[in-house]
Design a protein around this motif. Structure first.
Motif, PDB file in Angstrom:
ATOM      1  N   ALA A  83      40.923  55.622  16.855  1.00  9.95           N
ATOM      2  CA  ALA A  83      42.019  54.969  17.579  1.00  9.95           C
ATOM      3  C   ALA A  83      41.553  53.650  18.181  1.00  9.95           C
ATOM      4  O   ALA A  83      42.239  52.625  18.092  1.00  9.95           O
ATOM      5  CB  ALA A  83      42.548  55.899  18.668  1.00  9.95           C
ATOM      6  N   ASP A  84      40.368  53.664  18.797  1.00  7.60           N
ATOM      7  CA  ASP A  84      39.806  52.426  19.365  1.00  7.60           C
ATOM      8  C   ASP A  84      39.619  51.384  18.270  1.00  7.60           C
ATOM      9  O   ASP A  84      39.896  50.196  18.470  1.00  7.60           O
ATOM     10  CB  ASP A  84      38.463  52.717  20.039  1.00  7.60           C
ATOM     11  CG  ASP A  84      38.602  53.591  21.275  1.00  7.60           C
ATOM     12  OD1 ASP A  84      39.724  53.668  21.830  1.00  7.60           O
ATOM     13  OD2 ASP A  84      37.600  54.200  21.684  1.00  7.60           O
ATOM     14  N   ALA A  85      39.140  51.835  17.112  1.00  3.92           N
ATOM     15  CA  ALA A  85      38.887  50.914  16.003  1.00  3.92           C
ATOM     16  C   ALA A  85      40.182  50.287  15.489  1.00  3.92           C
ATOM     17  O   ALA A  85      40.211  49.114  15.124  1.00  3.92           O
ATOM     18  CB  ALA A  85      38.165  51.646  14.874  1.00  3.92           C
ATOM     19  N   ALA A  86      41.271  51.071  15.462  1.00  3.70           N
ATOM     20  CA  ALA A  86      42.558  50.535  15.005  1.00  3.70           C
ATOM     21  C   ALA A  86      43.002  49.376  15.888  1.00  3.70           C
ATOM     22  O   ALA A  86      43.539  48.366  15.397  1.00  3.70           O
ATOM     23  CB  ALA A  86      43.613  51.638  15.000  1.00  3.70           C
ATOM     24  N   GLN A  87      42.769  49.490  17.189  1.00  2.00           N
ATOM     25  CA  GLN A  87      43.144  48.405  18.095  1.00  2.00           C
ATOM     26  C   GLN A  87      42.206  47.211  17.948  1.00  2.00           C
ATOM     27  O   GLN A  87      42.643  46.066  18.096  1.00  2.00           O
ATOM     28  CB  GLN A  87      43.180  48.923  19.530  1.00  2.00           C
ATOM     29  CG  GLN A  87      44.318  49.919  19.755  1.00  2.00           C
ATOM     30  CD  GLN A  87      44.484  50.330  21.193  1.00  2.00           C
ATOM     31  OE1 GLN A  87      43.695  51.112  21.726  1.00  2.00           O
ATOM     32  NE2 GLN A  87      45.515  49.802  21.846  1.00  2.00           N
ATOM     33  N   CYS A  88      40.951  47.472  17.650  1.00  2.56           N
ATOM     34  CA  CYS A  88      40.029  46.368  17.365  1.00  2.56           C
ATOM     35  C   CYS A  88      40.472  45.621  16.109  1.00  2.56           C
ATOM     36  O   CYS A  88      40.478  44.386  16.075  1.00  2.56           O
ATOM     37  CB  CYS A  88      38.605  46.900  17.177  1.00  2.56           C
ATOM     38  SG  CYS A  88      37.794  47.454  18.684  1.00  2.56           S
ATOM     39  N   PRO A  96      46.172  48.622  10.590  1.00  2.00           N
ATOM     40  CA  PRO A  96      45.397  49.842  10.844  1.00  2.00           C
ATOM     41  C   PRO A  96      44.979  50.581   9.574  1.00  2.00           C
ATOM     42  O   PRO A  96      44.049  51.395   9.618  1.00  2.00           O
ATOM     43  CB  PRO A  96      46.336  50.691  11.710  1.00  2.00           C
ATOM     44  CG  PRO A  96      47.704  50.127  11.476  1.00  2.00           C
ATOM     45  CD  PRO A  96      47.507  48.671  11.207  1.00  2.00           C
ATOM     46  N   THR A  97      45.628  50.304   8.441  1.00  2.00           N
ATOM     47  CA  THR A  97      45.204  50.921   7.180  1.00  2.00           C
ATOM     48  C   THR A  97      43.763  50.555   6.839  1.00  2.00           C
ATOM     49  O   THR A  97      43.073  51.313   6.131  1.00  2.00           O
ATOM     50  CB  THR A  97      46.157  50.486   6.045  1.00  2.00           C
ATOM     51  OG1 THR A  97      47.466  51.010   6.315  1.00  2.00           O
ATOM     52  CG2 THR A  97      45.703  50.996   4.691  1.00  2.00           C
ATOM     53  N   PHE A  98      43.279  49.440   7.362  1.00  2.00           N
ATOM     54  CA  PHE A  98      41.900  49.033   7.101  1.00  2.00           C
ATOM     55  C   PHE A  98      40.884  49.892   7.841  1.00  2.00           C
ATOM     56  O   PHE A  98      39.674  49.658   7.727  1.00  2.00           O
ATOM     57  CB  PHE A  98      41.716  47.548   7.409  1.00  2.00           C
ATOM     58  CG  PHE A  98      42.150  46.659   6.258  1.00  2.00           C
ATOM     59  CD1 PHE A  98      41.222  46.124   5.382  1.00  2.00           C
ATOM     60  CD2 PHE A  98      43.491  46.407   6.032  1.00  2.00           C
ATOM     61  CE1 PHE A  98      41.625  45.339   4.306  1.00  2.00           C
ATOM     62  CE2 PHE A  98      43.911  45.620   4.965  1.00  2.00           C
ATOM     63  CZ  PHE A  98      42.974  45.085   4.096  1.00  2.00           C
ATOM     64  N   LEU A  99      41.345  50.911   8.550  1.00  2.00           N
ATOM     65  CA  LEU A  99      40.424  51.948   9.027  1.00  2.00           C
ATOM     66  C   LEU A  99      39.698  52.579   7.854  1.00  2.00           C
ATOM     67  O   LEU A  99      38.572  53.084   7.994  1.00  2.00           O
ATOM     68  CB  LEU A  99      41.197  53.032   9.789  1.00  2.00           C
ATOM     69  CG  LEU A  99      41.664  52.703  11.212  1.00  2.00           C
ATOM     70  CD1 LEU A  99      42.568  53.807  11.731  1.00  2.00           C
ATOM     71  CD2 LEU A  99      40.472  52.497  12.135  1.00  2.00           C
ATOM     72  N   ALA A 100      40.338  52.558   6.679  1.00  2.00           N
ATOM     73  CA  ALA A 100      39.726  53.151   5.483  1.00  2.00           C
ATOM     74  C   ALA A 100      38.543  52.335   4.972  1.00  2.00           C
ATOM     75  O   ALA A 100      37.927  52.706   3.970  1.00  2.00           O
ATOM     76  CB  ALA A 100      40.770  53.322   4.380  1.00  2.00           C
ATOM     77  N   MET A 101      38.204  51.249   5.645  1.00  2.00           N
ATOM     78  CA  MET A 101      36.948  50.553   5.341  1.00  2.00           C
ATOM     79  C   MET A 101      35.759  51.326   5.892  1.00  2.00           C
ATOM     80  O   MET A 101      34.626  51.111   5.457  1.00  2.00           O
ATOM     81  CB  MET A 101      36.965  49.141   5.928  1.00  2.00           C
ATOM     82  CG  MET A 101      37.948  48.184   5.276  1.00  2.00           C
ATOM     83  SD  MET A 101      37.652  47.924   3.510  1.00  2.00           S
ATOM     84  CE  MET A 101      36.012  47.193   3.507  1.00  2.00           C
ATOM     85  N   TYR A 102      36.014  52.225   6.824  1.00  2.00           N
ATOM     86  CA  TYR A 102      34.926  52.861   7.574  1.00  2.00           C
ATOM     87  C   TYR A 102      34.671  54.297   7.124  1.00  2.00           C
ATOM     88  O   TYR A 102      35.579  55.015   6.691  1.00  2.00           O
ATOM     89  CB  TYR A 102      35.252  52.827   9.073  1.00  2.00           C
ATOM     90  CG  TYR A 102      35.292  51.405   9.600  1.00  2.00           C
ATOM     91  CD1 TYR A 102      34.131  50.757  10.001  1.00  2.00           C
ATOM     92  CD2 TYR A 102      36.492  50.698   9.646  1.00  2.00           C
ATOM     93  CE1 TYR A 102      34.159  49.447  10.451  1.00  2.00           C
ATOM     94  CE2 TYR A 102      36.528  49.380  10.100  1.00  2.00           C
ATOM     95  CZ  TYR A 102      35.355  48.765  10.496  1.00  2.00           C
ATOM     96  OH  TYR A 102      35.383  47.462  10.917  1.00  2.00           O
ATOM     97  N   ASP A 103      33.419  54.723   7.265  1.00  2.00           N
ATOM     98  CA  ASP A 103      33.013  56.059   6.828  1.00  2.00           C
ATOM     99  C   ASP A 103      33.776  57.157   7.568  1.00  2.00           C
ATOM    100  O   ASP A 103      34.076  58.214   6.996  1.00  2.00           O
ATOM    101  CB  ASP A 103      31.511  56.244   7.062  1.00  2.00           C
ATOM    102  CG  ASP A 103      30.661  55.363   6.161  1.00  2.00           C
ATOM    103  OD1 ASP A 103      31.184  54.853   5.154  1.00  2.00           O
ATOM    104  OD2 ASP A 103      29.463  55.174   6.476  1.00  2.00           O
TER     105      ASP A 103
END
Length: 467
Positions: A83-88, A96-103
Motif C-alpha cells: 500500500a505504501d509503495a502504491a502511493q510512492c 498502482p498496477t506498476f506494483l507488479a514491478m516488485y517481487d
C-alpha cells in the motif's frame, strides 16, 4: 522542484534498471534473488485453511462472489508495504498496477494462486491490476461484468455463456481482489449483484436490454445488492459474470485511500495466460515492465466512458498526453513476442481504440505542447531510435531525428496506424475495418454516441452506468 524520478522524465533504459525502481520504493524488493528464495522456502503454512477455501468455492457457485476477512489470511508478505509503495508510485506518476514491478506483488500472486487452486482450480492468467481510490477525486469502476461473449469468442470459445463454466459449475474465470488498505463505504468498496437476482448471469445479456434494469425491475430489488467491505489484508472473489462495481465513497473522507491489487485466474481454454507460466513465480524485469505497460493500455478505454474509474487505475497518468500511451505501447512491443497472440491482439485493439478516440476529441495543439515538455517524450524517442539493450529494426531505414512539435499529431496517427497494420498482418484478418478512415472523416459508423462526438459499436450487454 523537478522530480527526476517522475514517469514523464524516464527513458526506456532507465525503466529497465533495478536501481530506478528501488529508488521509487526503497522498502520493496525487485529482482532480488535472496528475497525470492526466502519466499519460496517459507511456503509452509497454508495461506488460508481448507475450510475457508471450501466456503469460498460454495459461495462462488451459489452467488457468484465471496469474501475472506483479513484474520483468516496469512500472506507471505507485508500487505501494508505494498500500500505504501502504491502511493510512492503515484507521487512519481506511475499507476498502482506498476506494483507488479516488485517481487512482493508476485509473492502475493503466488499466495493467491494457492487459494484459487483449492477454491476454483483456475490458474493465474497474469491479468493483474492495481487501484487507488481517493473519494475526493475518483471512484471505483462503474457497474460491469468482467467478460462478455466478444471477449471469449475471438479466443475460440462458443458464444453461449454456459461454455464459460466448467462441468461442476465453477466459472472458468474468477478474480481475487486483495485489499491493501481498509476498503469500506467511506473510501469505496466493492458491491455485488447475487447471481440469483441477475437474469443475464447465466443466460447472457440481450442486445438492447440494460442488465441493471433487468436485475432491478422493482425498487425492492435494490435490497439484494451486497456491499463487501474488507479490512486491510482481506480479499473478495467474483466470477467473470458477476455484476460488480466500486462505490464513490464519501467526498468529505480524509482517511487513507482505498488501495487494492487484483489477480485474474482462468482456465487456458477460456483465457490463456498472458505469457508462459514457466516465467513464474518471479518474471524477468523486462517482462514485468511490458505487462504493466500493457495492462494500463488494456484498461485505457475506460477513459472514454468511465473517467473517474480510469483515474482510479491510472492515477497521475490518467491525464497524460497521447505520447505517454505511445511510450507504454512501445515498451510492450519490445517484449510482445513473449506474450500470447490473443493478448497481443487485445492490446493492439485497445491501443488503437483509445488513440483514435483521443485524436478525435482531444485539443491537439494543447496535447502537442504538453508533449514538448513531458509525457514520456524522452522514453518514446529512445524506443523509436533504439535504446541501449534493444535491437533496432534495420528494415525501418535510417534513424530519424526527434520530430518537432508540429509533427506530433502526425506521429501519433502513424503509431496508431502502425499498430493496426501490424496486428492485422500477424492475425491474417481485418480487425479494425475502416475505423481509421472513418474517424478521420468524422463518420463514426453505426453504433451509439460517445462523449465528445463520434460513435462506437455497442457491446452486447453494456451497462447503462458505464457511460
Amino acid at each position: 522542484m523537478v522530480d527526476e524520478l517522475h514517469a514523464t522524465k524516464q527513458s526506456a533504459e532507465a525503466l529497465l534498471s533495478v536501481d530506478y525502481w528501488r529508488r521509487i520504493c526503497p522498502g520493496l524488493h525487485i529482482d532480488d534473488s535472496k528475497f525470492q528464495a526466502s519466499r519460496l522456502e517459507r511456503r509452509g503454512p497454508e495461506v488460508v485453511d481448507r475450510a475457508s477455501c471450501t466456503d469460498v468455492r460454495q459461495r462462488l457457485l451459489d452467488e457468484g462472489f465471496a469474501a475472506l476477512p483479513a484474520p483468516s489470511l496469512r500472506w507471505s508478505i507485508d500487505v501494508a508495504s505494498l500500500a505504501d509503495a502504491a502511493q510512492c508510485l503515484e507521487r512519481h506518476g506511475w499507476p498502482p498496477t506498476f506494483l507488479a514491478m516488485y517481487d512482493e506483488a508476485w509473492a502475493m500472486a503466488l499466495d493467491a494462486s494457492e487459494i484459487m487452486k483449492e477454491a476454483t482450480g483456475n490458474s493465474l492468467s497474469m491479468d493483474i491490476v492495481g487501484f487507488l481510490v481517493d473519494p475526493a477525486n475518483t471512484k471505483g469502476f462503474s457497474p460491469h461484468r468482467d467478460r462478455q461473449p466478444e471477449d471469449w469468442v475471438p479466443r475460440g470459445m462458443p458464444p453461449q455463456v454456459s461454455s464459460t463454466f466448467k462441468a461442476d459449475g465453477m466459472a472458468k474465470y474468477v478474480t481475487l481482489w486483495a485489499a491493501l488498505t481498509d476498503a469500506n463505504p467511506d473510501n469505496s468498496c466493492l458491491h455485488f449483484v447475487p447471481k440469483a437476482c441477475d437474469p443475464g448471469y447465466s443466460k447472457g445479456d440481450t442486445e438492447d436490454g440494460d442488465p441493471m434494469q433487468l436485475c432491478f425491475p422493482i425498487k425492492d430489488g435494490y435490497q439484494n445488492i451486497r456491499c463487501a467491505p474488507v479490512a486491510q489484508g482481506g480479499c473478495t472473489f467474483h466470477t467473470h459474470r458477476t455484476i460488480h462495481w466500486g462505490s464513490s465513497g464519501r467526498p468529505g473522507y480524509r482517511g487513507r485511500p482505498r488501495i487494492a491489487l487484483s489477480f485474474g485466474f482462468s482456465t487456458p481454454d477460456f483465457e490463456p495466460p498472458y505469457f508462459n507460466p514457466k516465467s513464474l513465480p518471479f518474471p524477468a524485469l523486462g517482462l514485468r515492465l511490458a505487462l504493466c505497460s500493457a495492462q494500463v493500455l488494456n484498461y485505457s478505454t475506460l477513459s472514454i466512458g468511465d473517467v473517474k474509474g480510469w483515474i482510479a487505475l491510472a492515477g497521475g497518468m490518467a491525464g497524460c498526453p497521447t505520447s505517454m500511451l505511445n511510450f507504454l505501447h512501445k515498451l510492450f512491443q519490445r517484449q510482445s513476442k513473449a506474450f500470447h497472440p490473443t493478448y497481443r491482439k487485445l492490446i493492439a485493439g485497445k491501443f488503437v481504440e483509445v488513440s483514435l478516440y483521443r485524436q478525435k476529441t482531444a485539443p491537439k495543439l494543447a496535447a502537442a505542447s504538453m508533449d514538448s515538455t513531458e509525457g514520456g517524450d524522452q522514453g518514446a524517442k529512445d524506443l523509436e531510435h533504439g535504446a541501449e539493450g534493444s535491437t533496432p529494426d534495420k528494415s525501418a531505414g535510417p534513424k530519424r531525428e526527434p520530430a518537432p512539435i508540429a509533427e506530433a499529431e502526425s506521429d501519433e496517427d502513424d503509431d496508431a496506424l502502425e499498430a493496426m497494420l501490424s496486428a492485422e498482418k500477424e492475425h491474417g484478418e481485418v480487425l479494425f475495418h475502416d475505423d481509421f478512415d472513418m474517424l478521420n472523416s468524422g463518420d463514426g459508423g453505426e453504433g451509439w454516441p460517445v462523449p465528445g462526438g463520434g460513435k462506437r459499436k455497442k457491446r452486447k450487454g453494456d451497462l447503462a452506468a458505464d457511460g
